[in-house]
Write an enzyme that holds these catalytic residues in place. Sequence first.
Site, PDB file in Angstrom:
ATOM      1  N   HIS A  30       3.705  28.023 -35.278  1.00  0.00           N
ATOM      2  CA  HIS A  30       3.787  28.057 -36.852  1.00  0.00           C
ATOM      3  C   HIS A  30       5.050  29.025 -37.130  1.00  0.00           C
ATOM      4  O   HIS A  30       5.663  28.345 -37.961  1.00  0.00           O
ATOM      5  CB  HIS A  30       2.499  28.695 -37.484  1.00  0.00           C
ATOM      6  CG  HIS A  30       2.632  28.697 -38.891  1.00  0.00           C
ATOM      7  ND1 HIS A  30       2.114  27.623 -39.720  1.00  0.00           N
ATOM      8  CD2 HIS A  30       2.648  29.482 -39.920  1.00  0.00           C
ATOM      9  CE1 HIS A  30       2.243  28.109 -40.929  1.00  0.00           C
ATOM     10  NE2 HIS A  30       2.624  28.983 -41.118  1.00  0.00           N
ATOM     11  N   GLU A  55       1.599  22.668 -33.442  1.00  0.00           N
ATOM     12  CA  GLU A  55       0.829  23.475 -34.383  1.00  0.00           C
ATOM     13  C   GLU A  55      -0.407  22.840 -34.570  1.00  0.00           C
ATOM     14  O   GLU A  55      -1.608  23.173 -34.624  1.00  0.00           O
ATOM     15  CB  GLU A  55       1.435  23.714 -35.671  1.00  0.00           C
ATOM     16  CG  GLU A  55       0.787  24.826 -36.666  1.00  0.00           C
ATOM     17  CD  GLU A  55       1.544  24.725 -37.880  1.00  0.00           C
ATOM     18  OE1 GLU A  55       1.411  25.528 -38.411  1.00  0.00           O
ATOM     19  OE2 GLU A  55       2.200  23.700 -38.355  1.00  0.00           O
ATOM     20  N   ASN A  57      13.848  30.829  -2.671  1.00  0.00           N
ATOM     21  CA  ASN A  57      13.794  30.541  -1.104  1.00  0.00           C
ATOM     22  C   ASN A  57      12.268  30.525  -0.631  1.00  0.00           C
ATOM     23  O   ASN A  57      12.214  29.839   0.565  1.00  0.00           O
ATOM     24  CB  ASN A  57      14.530  31.997  -0.713  1.00  0.00           C
ATOM     25  CG  ASN A  57      15.882  31.718   0.134  1.00  0.00           C
ATOM     26  OD1 ASN A  57      16.003  30.412   0.130  1.00  0.00           O
ATOM     27  ND2 ASN A  57      16.740  32.526   0.388  1.00  0.00           N
TER      28      ASN A  57
END
Lengths: 660, 159
Positions: A50, A72, A396
């Site tokens: 909002h 929203e 990794n």
Amino acid sequence: MERQIFSQDEVNIFFDEFEEKIDLMGQRLLVLEKRGSDPELIDDIFRAAHTIKGSSGMMGFSQMARLTHEMENIFDKLRQGELVVTPSLMDELFLCLDMLKKLEQEIRAGEEEQDVSALIDSLSLLCGDTDTIFIRGEENEEDFWQLTEEEEILFNNKEMQGENIYGIEVLLDEDCMMKSIRTLILMETLIPFGSMLRTSPARNDLDQGVESEIVKIVYLSPEPWAKIEELINTVPETTSCILKELKKPTDKALKLKAKEQSWEANGRQTEVGTLRVDIRKLDALINLVGELVINRTRLTVLNTALSSRYEKDSDIGILQEISERLARITTELHEEIMKTRMLPVAQLFHRFPRIVRDLSQKCGKEIELVLEGEETELDRTVIETIQDPLMHLIRNGVDHGIEFPEERIQAGKSSAGRIFLKAKHQDNQIIIQVEDDGRGINVDKVKEAAIEKGLLPEERVRLMEEQEALDLIFLPGFSTSRDISDISGRGVGMDVVRKNIEQVNGTVQIATSLGKGTIFTIRLPLTLAVISSLLINNGGDVYAIPLVQIRETLMVKKENIKTVQGRETIIVRGEELPLVRLRDLFNEDSSSDDETLYAVVVNLPTGAAGVIVDEFLGEQEIVVKSLGKYLGKIPGYSGASILGDGRVILILDVKGLMDS
Amino acid sequence: MNKEPVQEEEIPLEQLVVFRLGEENYAVSINSVQEIIPLGSITRVPRTPPYVKGIINLRGKIIPVIDLKKGLLYPGEAAGSGTKQRIIVVEEQGTAMGLIVDAVQQIVWLPQSHFEPAPALDEKIAGELISGIGRLDDGNVMLLDMENFFCTLEKDNIA
């Protein structure tokens, strides 16, 4: 559309708030994904969306405003219970966050370019079709106990609160007169203590008078087994009852719930009473405090001199007292200021679960990221600097460390791999570890790769011990992957990882066990600005060596020095210690006739070495000053410092001096 | 402070700091100059190019100090000494640096038209760093290109 022109400050404030809210939404979404539902969480995300909708609308960023408006909506529906959290919904929401981040970058570069219409359409689809989520499949006798998708979801919701799903099968007495009533009574007994997800006969049917001797109930409840049994026993005219646990929360779920709750509590606490401060103001404060520290030292020195000279004067006592108090206040002030720059690593760590989730999905592995010690605090600049190295190490781990599920099962491991990201305080350092339970690093392969790339002469590599060989990974130009995977990048990572960490006076080490896993350990000093150092004299100039680098100091007799192939060594406690003269490192004339030499024994990745200097001047706490853009790049110096008497001295980085 | 002198036509003027290196005059735009300080003790930094004299403490900040004569402009000639020597602290894109000069002569306003592009100069002087030669009452003055200067330094120090 007319766009109001905003000042750079206002735009910056918008971005600051935007990034904060996006981070918040990302974290909450991850937790929501696990829990399935939580009114507070949904509320938080709703409010964040909002806020962004409002401010982006005001700034004229229409794509952003449209998207956050849809989000929203979704959260509102979740709040009202009109919508239920499903995996597909979560995926869409994460895509929305990604889109918002893309839009942010585009705005920073100039204009919004992305079109959010497609995303909005798929959101509305998920939104409007509430009926589809609740479609029930045909019930089959044998499959009664098979949980439906939404039952699973409801269970996931409640799993965090320790609720179970029970399967209750009750056989009513043959001569029970009003079976339907009895059944209703059974149900009424259970209702206060949980929720009945499904029953046979269904409640509607019971009202119509349908009855059955066998009553089956799929029941979701936090109550323990014993309690359920007790409840059922209170209903008369029931012959037997079969009670089984269809689903119960795993230990992991319970632990996770506890952790999340405590993290949430902390999170809420820190939200109260915070203030946004321009980091440059903090830096200016730190500089000033640094100056204070230097002058405090000067005052102490002066004090000592005056005290012995005028010991009979009563004012000296007062001067001493005031100086001491000033010194104490300065120390405290310094500590508090440094603390303002300290942030919990949590905010850094919390980006990673999402990344691991996406990466592992992408490459088809099952990987879980476990965080530990998120409340550990680090200086803000340090956090910024280790962000990239950590990212690389984790990638990794996903890419090379953890094996594919089939491989893991074959090796007798669980199909899901784990990566641990841990942080803790130890001694006067911060330790951060990235650990995986994957395949470990094959030291021989590392050696082969190094030889193949011609990074070092072959004989030297072959002779290396495991620890030294593992260090080869940090050499520029190293990568064991034949193909350049686009997840980890081109293998340019590891040397940059080490460089970044060393930039903040830290160290990184590898430990590995083939088949079992790998641990990367990063050590960082607690504070950047002030370090304990040993001052030394060399050729009339004073230099500082950080104490963290020093193992011990020695006095060496010239006659005990052995020279082998041009290298000097000495035996210390039965072991050979290589020696090097600081003047040689400075490319200066190093011949000396001194009988006694002074050596500083430093820790290097390849072992210890003794650096010969002219004189030890003593330990001192010094304020580290940057050497600036140009000189800062020269290896061998990690900064400069200003002594109490105003002299400028260099801070040495012995490893850097010896490397070049 | 100097007020900008009034001209009949609008000719762009540049304010310059003129200083002496050996026998010659040089100038640098005042926009690049942060301050001028006397020569104090300089901490030397081993393993740097010969023109890097060392580092100094400028109100709590560490800045490198360059011997302008050495290396960049007069390769081979030694730095002079004298009571008139000063350090001109220049700044480019947030980074400060000190330049040792034999003397600071004056600050002048000169119209851009007074400067001609540098012709092929002595090998003594690194040509790319001079952006023009101007005329003053008492001789020529060579205008230093600060941006180029900083770039060259960067190249050398990264090595």
